[in-house]
Enzyme design. Structure first.
Site, PDB file in Angstrom:
ATOM      1  CD  GLU A 283      -2.649  -0.980   2.712  1.00 29.55           C
ATOM      2  OE1 GLU A 283      -3.660  -1.672   2.839  1.00 29.55           O
ATOM      3  OE2 GLU A 283      -2.196  -0.251   3.619  1.00 29.55           O
ATOM      4  CE  LYS A 285       5.179   4.929   6.990  1.00 31.43           C
ATOM      5  NZ  LYS A 285       4.701   6.238   7.412  1.00 31.43           N
ATOM      6  CD  GLU A 338      -1.056   8.891   7.672  1.00 31.08           C
ATOM      7  OE1 GLU A 338      -0.069   9.585   7.963  1.00 31.08           O
ATOM      8  OE2 GLU A 338      -1.399   7.877   8.326  1.00 31.08           O
ATOM      9  CE  LYS A 442      -0.800  -1.794   6.180  1.00 24.01           C
ATOM     10  NZ  LYS A 442      -2.092  -1.079   6.318  1.00 24.01           N
TER      11      LYS A 442
END
Length: 636
Positions: A283, A285, A338, A442
């Site tokens: 993904e 960041k 985020e 992940k």
């Protein structure tokens, strides 16, 4: 341990003296098992004799007055405490200040000066419940005469103190007990006390009892990580027992959980090696502020930071926009996201420095100058059901199913699945071009549950800044500064930074920093740090007192800065992670450079000593011994 001095009548309130006696025993040892035994013994007695006071005992052990996410603080400065001690002892404030300068601890001074002022009618002994009640009353005092009212309440407590009670009362008011009692130890002791309160456990063989205690601690910590509220957990524990806690205390909207964190890695090959036989996902960041968004069934929305601070007042635009991002039938949820600064005209992400200019309080949606876009990357709760035990693949599928992307307002974190290093490198390059920090990698199916409050190796971060260098940036606390010279006259020219040792409750120096600052930075930092100047270093600062390293100005632990470095070194003059890498030496940063101020972090959330020690041990194949005072380096 002698228990006689800790006893009180069953059914009566827990004496504050019993808690302070426990603190004294804990303060006298550095052995973790001994600390655990002392606190377990005390809490077991509370459960057996005065269970209604158990919550109050835990909060005073934690040095809090309520759940952390409620953000209630005492708001008491050192000057107020000095005035209160002066009034309670009949001495002048100047005399108390002089004693503090000599002894370094106002609590010790208060204890030594106790009894100077005689009272005609001695007040009744303090209880744990009465002390916590008064601390909460102090926290709620506001207005024009608030200082006088706070001093009056503190004075009444001090006059009622006996023996060592003033020492620990003052430290509680200061916000630091400084006895080496970390929250993880308190959770473990609470679990052990709860389990041992069952006579059947007491009678078990040593091996079986140890297994029961270990399972109790694991259960309690798991429950607390998902629902960090002792006001709910402790009554449930007393009523239903620890094994049944997960049935009664679950993650729910409105109570923020500590976010899962990632481990740094230095190359994409490291990632592929770590996840060789595991399905994983990459993904973007995003370079913004971690935001945990909660929707309660009532329709109320809360936005929390990574440290559980309620940011709803900072982000009214997120709160207003939320109804348009979830589909019909979605009644409650917890999103891990985020929040990044967003350019509405160019439809692109802006640097974190832009986001940091947003006001934190009293923000009106109509007045917002810096727009944000929320990038959601995990779904932790949906329509009455916690999802932390589900795989990331399942959580992501539900996230896609129940939420709608709104350009410039809400989007799902961009992701891809591949085991080809060139494809991942291309994805990383695209992330960097898109103003992201790098990638999060992940596990997707196997071992991919969400682990609150844990820095898990099932999440790896690959940041553009350190692919071939030091594993991560450090978030460090500013504890001192050096007066600027030449072009830096009138501002601070360099600073002493420290990491936090949770076990010892102390700040350990890690480096002196003077690079990475613009002239504007230095002017701003001088203005923001000056209000936190203290006359001398705190008793819990660990540093080398030498002409080259002793700062001209000391600060209370408040400001946290993100810092990059070229390397880590075992150091004879700095004290970070002392004992973890070398018995007598600490760890220091080589060629540190200022990156930015971390306004989203409290001082105690700075990089801790364990992380510094771990990075130094696993990150390098050689160690540099640096004689920093003389500027000579030796390599081994």
């Amino acid at each position: 341990m002698s228990h006689g001095s800790l006893k009180w009548k069953p059914g009566s309130a827990v004496p504050y003296a019993a808690l302070c006696k426990t603190f004294e025993l804990i303060d006298a040892t550095t052995k973790r098992l001994q600390i655990l035994a002392y606190l377990t013994t005390f809490l077991k007695q509370v459960i057996e004799r005065s269970p209604d006071d158990l919550v109050a005992c835990i909060y005073l052990c934690l040095n809090r007055i309520g759940p952390e996410y409620e953000g209630k603080e005492l708001g008491i400065g050192e000057s107020i405490l000095i005035k209160a001690v002066a009034q309670a002892t009949g001495l002048s404030a100047q005399s108390i200040k002089q004693d503090v300068a000599e002894q370094g601890d106002l609590g010790t001074v208060a204890q030594a000066r106790r009894g100077h002022q005689k009272t005609m009618f001695p007040p009744p002994p303090l209880t744990v419940a009465s002390v916590l009640k008064t601390l909460r009353e102090i926290a709620n005092i506001t207005g024009q005469s608030s200082q006088a009212l706070k001093i009056n309440k503190i004075n009444k407590l001090l006059v009622a103190c006996k023996d060592n009670e003033p020492k620990y009362l003052i430290r509680s008011l200061e916000g630091k007990l400084r006895i080496g009692l970390a929250e993880q130890s308190i959770l473990q002791a609470l679990a052990h006390a709860g389990a041992l309160a069952d006579p059947k456990v007491e009678k078990m063989g040593e091996e079986k009892r140890a297994a029961v205690l270990s399972e109790a601690a694991a259960t309690l910590k798991h429950v607390y990580n998902e629902l960090p509220n002792y006001d709910e957990i402790i009554p449930a524990m007393l009523t239903h027992g620890i094994p049944a806690l997960p049935l009664h205390c679950k993650l729910r909207p409105g109570v923020p959980l500590k976010p899962m964190l990632a481990h740094p890695t230095k190359s994409l090959l490291d990632v592929l090696n770590r996840f060789e036989n595991v399905e994983f996902t990459c993904e973007y960041k995003y370079d913004g502020e971690r935001a945990q968004i909660h929707l309660i069934e009532s329709g109320d929305v809360m936005v929390y930071s990574r440290n559980s601070e309620n940011l709803s007042v900072k982000y009214p635009d997120i709160v207003e926009a939320l109804p348009q991002v979830f589909k019909q039938g979605t009644k409650s949820f917890v999103l891990d996201c985020e929040a990044v600064a967003w350019d509405r005209e160019k439809q692109c992400i802006l640097p974190f420095q832009v986001l940091s200019t947003r006001k934190r309080k009293d923000v009106q949606a109509a007045d917002v100058q810096v727009q944000v876009c929320v990038f959601a990357f995990d779904l932790l709760y949906l329509n009455g059901k916690p999802l932390t035990g589900e795989t990331l693949q399942t959580r992501r599928a539900l996230l896609i199913e129940h939420f709608i992307e709104v350009p410039g307002v809400f989007a799902l974190a961009k992701h891809m699945e591949s085991k080809d290093v060139e494809e991942i490198q291309t994805f990383l390059d695209e992330a960097v071009v898109g103003n992201c920090e790098g990638l999060m990698v992940k596990t997707l199916t196997t071992t991919s549950t969400y682990e609150p409050s844990k820095r898990s190796r099932n999440w790896l971060k690959v940041k553009k800044d350190y692919l071939a260098g030091l594993g991560d940036t450090f978030d460090l606390c500013v504890i001192g500064a050096y007066v600027g010279r030449g072009k830096r006259t009138g501002v601070y020219g360099a600073f002493l930074l420290a990491c936090y040792d949770e076990e010892r409750e102390e700040w350990q120096s890690i480096c002196k920093i003077g690079t990475g600052f613009t002239e504007s930075d230095l002017t701003t930092l001088h203005a923001t740090l000056t209000p936190h100047i203290i006359p001398s270093p705190r008793s819990y600062y660990r540093y080398t007192d030498s002409p080259n390293l002793t700062p001209d100005v000391w600060f209370a632990p408040h400001a946290v800065w993100e810092v990059k470095a070229a390397d880590l070194s075992v150091s004879p003059v700095h004290h970070a992670a002392v004992g973890l890498v070398d018995r007598n030496k600490g760890v220091s940063l080589r060629f540190p450079r200022f990156v930015r101020v971390r306004e989203d972090k409290k001082a105690e959330e700075a990089t801790n000593a364990g992380q510094v020690g771990c990075e130094n041990v696993v990150g390098f194949c050689f160690v540099c011994f640096v004689e920093e005072a003389g500027g000579v380096e030796f390599e081994q």
